[in-house]
Design a protein around this motif. Sequence first.
Motif, PDB file in Angstrom:
ATOM      1  N   LEU A   1      60.737  14.833  61.252  1.00 46.84           N
ATOM      2  CA  LEU A   1      61.721  13.860  61.709  1.00 46.84           C
ATOM      3  C   LEU A   1      62.552  14.381  62.885  1.00 46.84           C
ATOM      4  CD1 LEU A   1      62.791  11.066  60.934  1.00 46.84           C
ATOM      5  CD2 LEU A   1      64.488  12.202  59.498  1.00 46.84           C
ATOM      6  N   GLU A   2      63.045  15.611  62.737  1.00 51.28           N
ATOM      7  CA  GLU A   2      63.886  16.177  63.800  1.00 51.28           C
ATOM      8  C   GLU A   2      63.061  16.338  65.074  1.00 51.28           C
ATOM      9  OE1 GLU A   2      66.987  16.438  63.291  1.00 51.28           O
ATOM     10  OE2 GLU A   2      67.126  16.388  61.103  1.00 51.28           O
ATOM     11  N   ALA A   3      61.800  16.707  64.922  1.00 40.52           N
ATOM     12  CA  ALA A   3      60.945  16.912  66.101  1.00 40.52           C
ATOM     13  C   ALA A   3      60.704  15.584  66.807  1.00 40.52           C
ATOM     14  CB  ALA A   3      59.630  17.562  65.687  1.00 40.52           C
ATOM     15  N   SER A   4      60.450  14.547  66.027  1.00 46.51           N
ATOM     16  CA  SER A   4      60.206  13.233  66.608  1.00 46.51           C
ATOM     17  C   SER A   4      61.447  12.783  67.400  1.00 46.51           C
ATOM     18  CB  SER A   4      59.873  12.238  65.490  1.00 46.51           C
ATOM     19  OG  SER A   4      59.744  10.947  66.008  1.00 46.51           O
ATOM     20  N   ARG A   5      62.599  12.983  66.814  1.00 49.20           N
ATOM     21  CA  ARG A   5      63.839  12.572  67.498  1.00 49.20           C
ATOM     22  C   ARG A   5      64.042  13.391  68.764  1.00 49.20           C
ATOM     23  NH1 ARG A   5      67.648  12.040  62.048  1.00 49.20           N
ATOM     24  NH2 ARG A   5      66.739  10.080  61.356  1.00 49.20           N
ATOM     25  N   ASP A  16      60.072   6.871  65.034  1.00 48.06           N
ATOM     26  CA  ASP A  16      58.725   6.278  65.054  1.00 48.06           C
ATOM     27  C   ASP A  16      57.626   7.307  65.242  1.00 48.06           C
ATOM     28  OD1 ASP A  16      59.863   3.831  64.779  1.00 48.06           O
ATOM     29  OD2 ASP A  16      59.791   3.327  66.920  1.00 48.06           O
ATOM     30  N   GLY A  17      57.925   8.398  65.948  1.00 46.56           N
ATOM     31  CA  GLY A  17      56.875   9.372  66.239  1.00 46.56           C
ATOM     32  C   GLY A  17      55.847   8.793  67.191  1.00 46.56           C
ATOM     33  N   GLY A  18      54.598   8.993  66.879  1.00 47.62           N
ATOM     34  CA  GLY A  18      53.536   8.501  67.751  1.00 47.62           C
ATOM     35  C   GLY A  18      52.231   8.466  66.993  1.00 47.62           C
TER      36      GLY A  18
END
Length: 411
Positions: free
Chosen positions: A372-376, A383-385
């Motif tokens: 989650l933190e990485a996506s943000r 949402d990520g990818g």
Amino acid sequence: MAYDVARIRSGFPSLESGWAQFDGPGGTQTPRAVGEAVASVLTGPLSNRGTIGVSEERAEAAVHGFRLAMADFANAHPRGIVQGRSATQLTYDFSRHLPKGWGPGDEVIVTSLDHDSNVRPWVQAAERVGATVRWAEFDPATGELPVEAVTSLLGDRTRLVAVTGASNLIGTMPDVAAIASAAHAVGALVWVDGVHFSAHELPDLDALGADFFTCSPYKFLGPHCGVLVSRPELLETITPDKLLPATDVVPERFEFGTLPYELLAGVTAAVDVLAGLAASGPDRDDDAVTDAAASRRARLQASYAALHEHESRLLARLEAALAELPGVTVHSRAARRTPTLLLTFAGHEASVVTEQLAAGQVLAPSSNFYALEASRRLGLGDDGGLRVGLAPYTDDADIDRLVAGLRATLD
Ligand SMILES: Cc1ncc(COP(=O)(O)O)c(C=O)c1O
């Protein structure tokens, strides 16, 4: 070293579905040998562990075989192998055992690159005891988690550094050994999330410098469970809350309740399948190290070397094809990374692209995948990818179908 992907694929009944599976980082397909090992233990004579009669002995053998297999897999001691329901559960368990001596002023380091299972348990543990959480941030432009991003946060009150072996979102493999050596210099313990790492790199507890290393066999051809690898001497110093009649012996004292013997046999079978990935066929004359007589660790090393070569070739093909497609952003950019690509698309929601690929029986899910933190931090919100993960059974035809599906969607 030759890698016969057609031979390997023939061991996976599920691939007969016709789907191209790029969801390996979420969980790999399961070889027939693993399913048979699970069924055989479960449907044969089976009791609780013991020495009386074949049913007790078979439970005992399943446990023994599992610890030996995982010790070979991680270059560790069999008494350092702890089984759990999942990596998340094992991390949560130890986030309750380890902080028993922590208090205000103590510090834990977590990273924004990690899966939430190696973040939240430590954040919540720190909150419980009044300790401080320090965040090591990765660089979203390069995908790198520089060693200094972690080591600059170390101090003499650092109790634990929690860092991933490889990001399940963008594949980045931080220099865990360098981080661990700096952490040990200030007396901190190092908890490495090896769940994504182990699917592509053969772990070596000592070389990584990890005090604790988690992995999940269902990410490397095995059944759904988790494994913690540590050193028996270190485990001896940790005392979990446990039931009074339950054994105090390491590693069993960390395994609450009755073990899933059938899953343990499945894990052993998965390690054996991995050790045979580079095995010579009957008409081959490959290196002696692929010989059945070579140690399982040596065969695992040969297999992972061959897997590396295979996955690197496929990844290079895929990356070249993606570069030709309009509006594709590849967020996986680190110098050292697994063959796992996170993609977003100009003018197309990743989740819609996933659906369109699925119409052609290509599975490449879209999510933040709990990183989650990485996506943000990548600017992708929650949402990520769309994630494309290669696995031991991925072949050129899978790549062709994925690229054709993306082209049809994006052109
Ligand atoms: C990097 C990483 N860590 C931890 C986990 C959680 O593993 P488990 O399902 O065994 O709890 C995952 C699962 O996707 C993962 O990819």
